[in-house]
Motif scaffolding. Structure first.
Motif, PDB file in Angstrom:
ATOM      1  N   MET A   1       0.847  -1.188   0.000  1.00  0.00           N
ATOM      2  CA  MET A   1       0.000   0.000   0.000  1.00  0.00           C
ATOM      3  C   MET A   1       0.888   1.245   0.000  1.00  0.00           C
ATOM      4  SD  MET A   1      -2.865   1.093   2.806  1.00  0.00           S
ATOM      5  CE  MET A   1      -3.644  -0.511   2.633  1.00  0.00           C
ATOM      6  N   LYS A   2       0.801   2.037  -1.068  1.00  0.00           N
ATOM      7  CA  LYS A   2       1.666   3.194  -1.231  1.00  0.00           C
ATOM      8  C   LYS A   2       0.908   4.453  -0.798  1.00  0.00           C
ATOM      9  CE  LYS A   2       4.436   5.599  -4.700  1.00  0.00           C
ATOM     10  NZ  LYS A   2       4.816   5.620  -6.120  1.00  0.00           N
ATOM     11  N   THR A   3       1.518   5.243   0.051  1.00  0.00           N
ATOM     12  CA  THR A   3       0.908   6.483   0.510  1.00  0.00           C
ATOM     13  C   THR A   3       1.505   7.649  -0.249  1.00  0.00           C
ATOM     14  OG1 THR A   3       0.588   5.563   2.717  1.00  0.00           O
ATOM     15  CG2 THR A   3       0.418   7.939   2.497  1.00  0.00           C
ATOM     16  N   THR A   4       0.659   8.464  -0.862  1.00  0.00           N
ATOM     17  CA  THR A   4       1.112   9.602  -1.643  1.00  0.00           C
ATOM     18  C   THR A   4       0.801  10.900  -0.892  1.00  0.00           C
ATOM     19  OG1 THR A   4      -0.993   9.897  -2.798  1.00  0.00           O
ATOM     20  CG2 THR A   4       0.575   8.303  -3.728  1.00  0.00           C
ATOM     21  N   LEU A   5       1.316  11.989  -1.437  1.00  0.00           N
ATOM     22  CA  LEU A   5       1.023  13.300  -0.857  1.00  0.00           C
ATOM     23  C   LEU A   5      -0.473  13.582  -0.904  1.00  0.00           C
ATOM     24  CD1 LEU A   5       1.999  15.950   0.365  1.00  0.00           C
ATOM     25  CD2 LEU A   5       2.372  16.797  -1.966  1.00  0.00           C
ATOM     26  N   ASN A   6      -1.124  13.149  -1.980  1.00  0.00           N
ATOM     27  CA  ASN A   6      -2.572  13.327  -2.085  1.00  0.00           C
ATOM     28  C   ASN A   6      -3.301  12.574  -0.973  1.00  0.00           C
ATOM     29  OD1 ASN A   6      -2.622  15.038  -4.295  1.00  0.00           O
ATOM     30  ND2 ASN A   6      -2.729  13.369  -5.781  1.00  0.00           N
ATOM     31  N   ASP A   7      -2.812  11.379  -0.661  1.00  0.00           N
ATOM     32  CA  ASP A   7      -3.419  10.612   0.433  1.00  0.00           C
ATOM     33  C   ASP A   7      -3.316  11.387   1.745  1.00  0.00           C
ATOM     34  OD1 ASP A   7      -4.033   8.397  -1.167  1.00  0.00           O
ATOM     35  OD2 ASP A   7      -2.068   7.501  -0.848  1.00  0.00           O
ATOM     36  N   ILE A   8      -2.121  11.896   2.024  1.00  0.00           N
ATOM     37  CA  ILE A   8      -1.896  12.630   3.274  1.00  0.00           C
ATOM     38  C   ILE A   8      -2.799  13.851   3.339  1.00  0.00           C
ATOM     39  CG2 ILE A   8      -0.188  13.923   4.598  1.00  0.00           C
ATOM     40  CD1 ILE A   8       1.938  12.013   3.438  1.00  0.00           C
ATOM     41  N   THR A   9      -2.940  14.544   2.203  1.00  0.00           N
ATOM     42  CA  THR A   9      -3.787  15.739   2.158  1.00  0.00           C
ATOM     43  C   THR A   9      -5.241  15.386   2.434  1.00  0.00           C
ATOM     44  OG1 THR A   9      -2.300  16.765   0.546  1.00  0.00           O
ATOM     45  CG2 THR A   9      -4.537  17.665   0.730  1.00  0.00           C
ATOM     46  N   ARG A  10      -5.711  14.309   1.806  1.00  0.00           N
ATOM     47  CA  ARG A  10      -7.099  13.881   2.029  1.00  0.00           C
ATOM     48  C   ARG A  10      -7.324  13.494   3.487  1.00  0.00           C
ATOM     49  NH1 ARG A  10      -6.085  11.346  -3.205  1.00  0.00           N
ATOM     50  NH2 ARG A  10      -7.560  12.138  -4.768  1.00  0.00           N
ATOM     51  N   ILE A  11      -6.405  12.729   4.027  1.00  0.00           N
ATOM     52  CA  ILE A  11      -6.536  12.270   5.413  1.00  0.00           C
ATOM     53  C   ILE A  11      -6.555  13.461   6.364  1.00  0.00           C
ATOM     54  CG2 ILE A  11      -5.319  11.043   7.268  1.00  0.00           C
ATOM     55  CD1 ILE A  11      -4.344   9.087   5.016  1.00  0.00           C
ATOM     56  N   ALA A  12      -5.644  14.407   6.149  1.00  0.00           N
ATOM     57  CA  ALA A  12      -5.584  15.589   7.009  1.00  0.00           C
ATOM     58  C   ALA A  12      -6.855  16.423   6.888  1.00  0.00           C
ATOM     59  CB  ALA A  12      -4.366  16.436   6.650  1.00  0.00           C
ATOM     60  N   THR A  13      -7.382  16.539   5.665  1.00  0.00           N
ATOM     61  CA  THR A  13      -8.599  17.312   5.445  1.00  0.00           C
ATOM     62  C   THR A  13      -9.771  16.730   6.226  1.00  0.00           C
ATOM     63  OG1 THR A  13      -7.892  18.026   3.237  1.00  0.00           O
ATOM     64  CG2 THR A  13     -10.260  18.107   3.719  1.00  0.00           C
ATOM     65  N   PHE A  14      -9.924  15.422   6.178  1.00  0.00           N
ATOM     66  CA  PHE A  14     -11.061  14.819   6.871  1.00  0.00           C
ATOM     67  C   PHE A  14     -10.841  14.733   8.372  1.00  0.00           C
ATOM     68  CE2 PHE A  14     -12.792  14.027   2.801  1.00  0.00           C
ATOM     69  CZ  PHE A  14     -14.153  13.900   3.019  1.00  0.00           C
ATOM     70  N   ALA A  15      -9.598  14.664   8.793  1.00  0.00           N
ATOM     71  CA  ALA A  15      -9.341  14.766  10.228  1.00  0.00           C
ATOM     72  C   ALA A  15      -9.802  16.133  10.725  1.00  0.00           C
ATOM     73  CB  ALA A  15      -7.858  14.561  10.519  1.00  0.00           C
ATOM     74  N   ALA A  16      -9.529  17.172   9.923  1.00  0.00           N
ATOM     75  CA  ALA A  16      -9.964  18.519  10.285  1.00  0.00           C
ATOM     76  C   ALA A  16     -11.481  18.625  10.288  1.00  0.00           C
ATOM     77  CB  ALA A  16      -9.365  19.539   9.317  1.00  0.00           C
ATOM     78  N   ILE A  17     -12.138  17.985   9.319  1.00  0.00           N
ATOM     79  CA  ILE A  17     -13.605  18.014   9.259  1.00  0.00           C
ATOM     80  C   ILE A  17     -14.204  17.364  10.501  1.00  0.00           C
ATOM     81  CG2 ILE A  17     -15.608  17.047   8.052  1.00  0.00           C
ATOM     82  CD1 ILE A  17     -14.050  17.497   5.430  1.00  0.00           C
ATOM     83  N   ILE A  18     -13.659  16.212  10.886  1.00  0.00           N
ATOM     84  CA  ILE A  18     -14.160  15.521  12.078  1.00  0.00           C
ATOM     85  C   ILE A  18     -13.985  16.404  13.307  1.00  0.00           C
ATOM     86  CG2 ILE A  18     -13.825  13.536  13.607  1.00  0.00           C
ATOM     87  CD1 ILE A  18     -12.951  11.955  11.083  1.00  0.00           C
ATOM     88  N   ALA A  19     -12.837  17.067  13.407  1.00  0.00           N
ATOM     89  CA  ALA A  19     -12.578  17.952  14.546  1.00  0.00           C
ATOM     90  C   ALA A  19     -13.542  19.137  14.550  1.00  0.00           C
ATOM     91  CB  ALA A  19     -11.138  18.434  14.512  1.00  0.00           C
ATOM     92  N   VAL A  20     -13.764  19.734  13.379  1.00  0.00           N
ATOM     93  CA  VAL A  20     -14.650  20.900  13.275  1.00  0.00           C
ATOM     94  C   VAL A  20     -16.084  20.523  13.661  1.00  0.00           C
ATOM     95  CG1 VAL A  20     -15.748  22.476  11.627  1.00  0.00           C
ATOM     96  CG2 VAL A  20     -13.269  22.173  11.601  1.00  0.00           C
ATOM     97  N   LEU A  21     -16.498  19.332  13.330  1.00  0.00           N
ATOM     98  CA  LEU A  21     -17.855  18.901  13.676  1.00  0.00           C
ATOM     99  C   LEU A  21     -18.037  18.749  15.188  1.00  0.00           C
ATOM    100  CD1 LEU A  21     -18.608  16.345  10.822  1.00  0.00           C
ATOM    101  CD2 LEU A  21     -19.730  18.546  11.224  1.00  0.00           C
ATOM    102  N   GLY A  22     -16.941  18.794  15.921  1.00  0.00           N
ATOM    103  CA  GLY A  22     -17.047  18.765  17.378  1.00  0.00           C
ATOM    104  C   GLY A  22     -17.245  20.138  17.988  1.00  0.00           C
ATOM    105  N   ILE A  23     -17.073  21.195  17.180  1.00  0.00           N
ATOM    106  CA  ILE A  23     -17.180  22.558  17.705  1.00  0.00           C
ATOM    107  C   ILE A  23     -18.565  22.875  18.258  1.00  0.00           C
ATOM    108  CG2 ILE A  23     -17.136  25.001  17.038  1.00  0.00           C
ATOM    109  CD1 ILE A  23     -14.778  24.382  15.220  1.00  0.00           C
TER     110      ILE A  23
END
Length: 200
Positions: A1-23
């Motif tokens: 399983m190869k992790t690309t920069l796009n993968d990291i960006t997507r993962i970080a984006t949705f981590a932020a979304i999950i966090a924001v939904l806790g506001i």
């Protein structure tokens, strides 16, 4: 399983979304130890849009940062203590739940369809999360599994609404920006492994 920069960006984006939904915070109906939170919606969306491992990874990022002390859970909760409460089982269930949502929505599919997103959200985002959360809640509060399961019935209508929102939002994102999705393509000897998106 190869992790690309796009993968990291997507993962970080949705981590932020999950966090924001806790506001918006959370509330505990009838004084229950388990709060109602919008963050489960983010977990469902992560799996539905990112697929199984990226969706699960986005949840892991949120939980690791929470354990490190950041107040990323609903109501501004954070720290290692958040993982030793009656509601902590649901947090662990988020990881597996996001993965199951992603598997059901993406496995063998070239595009999201409403019934797969609905099924994935219900099975992964609700049933799997409950399967982790109810036993932990029962054990920490001295309840039987039946008593804990009955206490969780109050959460079902809200979670079904979140599943419906996941369907609507996932299909809307697909129509507006299909590149947010990662669709697997069979590899051949002449085809390098990379992220591919097929808009149909």
């Amino acid at each position: 399983m190869k992790t690309t920069l796009n993968d990291i960006t997507r993962i970080a984006t949705f981590a932020a979304i999950i966090a924001v939904l806790g506001i918006p915070g959370s509330f505990s109906p009838f004084g229950l130890a388990v709060p109602i939170t919008l963050q489960t919606l983010g977990v469902m969306l992560a799996g539905a849009i990112l697929g199984w491992w990226r969706g699960a990874a986005s949840v892991v990022v949120v939980l690791v940062l929470t354990a490190a002390g950041l107040p990323l859970l609903s109501g501004g909760r954070g720290g290692i203590g958040a993982f030793f409460t009656p509601s902590s089982g649901y947090l662990y269930g988020w990881i597996v739940g996001a993965a199951v949502v992603g598997l059901i929505v993406h496995l063998g599919a070239r595009r999201p369809v409403w019934w797969r997103v609905a099924l994935g959200s219900i099975v992964g985002g609700i049933l799997v999360v409950y399967a982790f959360g109810i036993p932990v809640m029962a054990g920490m509060l001295g309840m039987t599994l039946t008593e804990a399961a009955v206490a969780n019935v109050i959460f079902v209508p809200g979670d079904l609404i979140k599943a419906g929102l996941t369907v609507a939002l996932t299909l809307a994102v697909w129509r507006a920006y299909p590149r947010a999705f990662v669709t697997p393509r069979p590899l051949t000897a002449s085809t390098p492994e990379r992220d591919t998106v097929t808009a149909e």
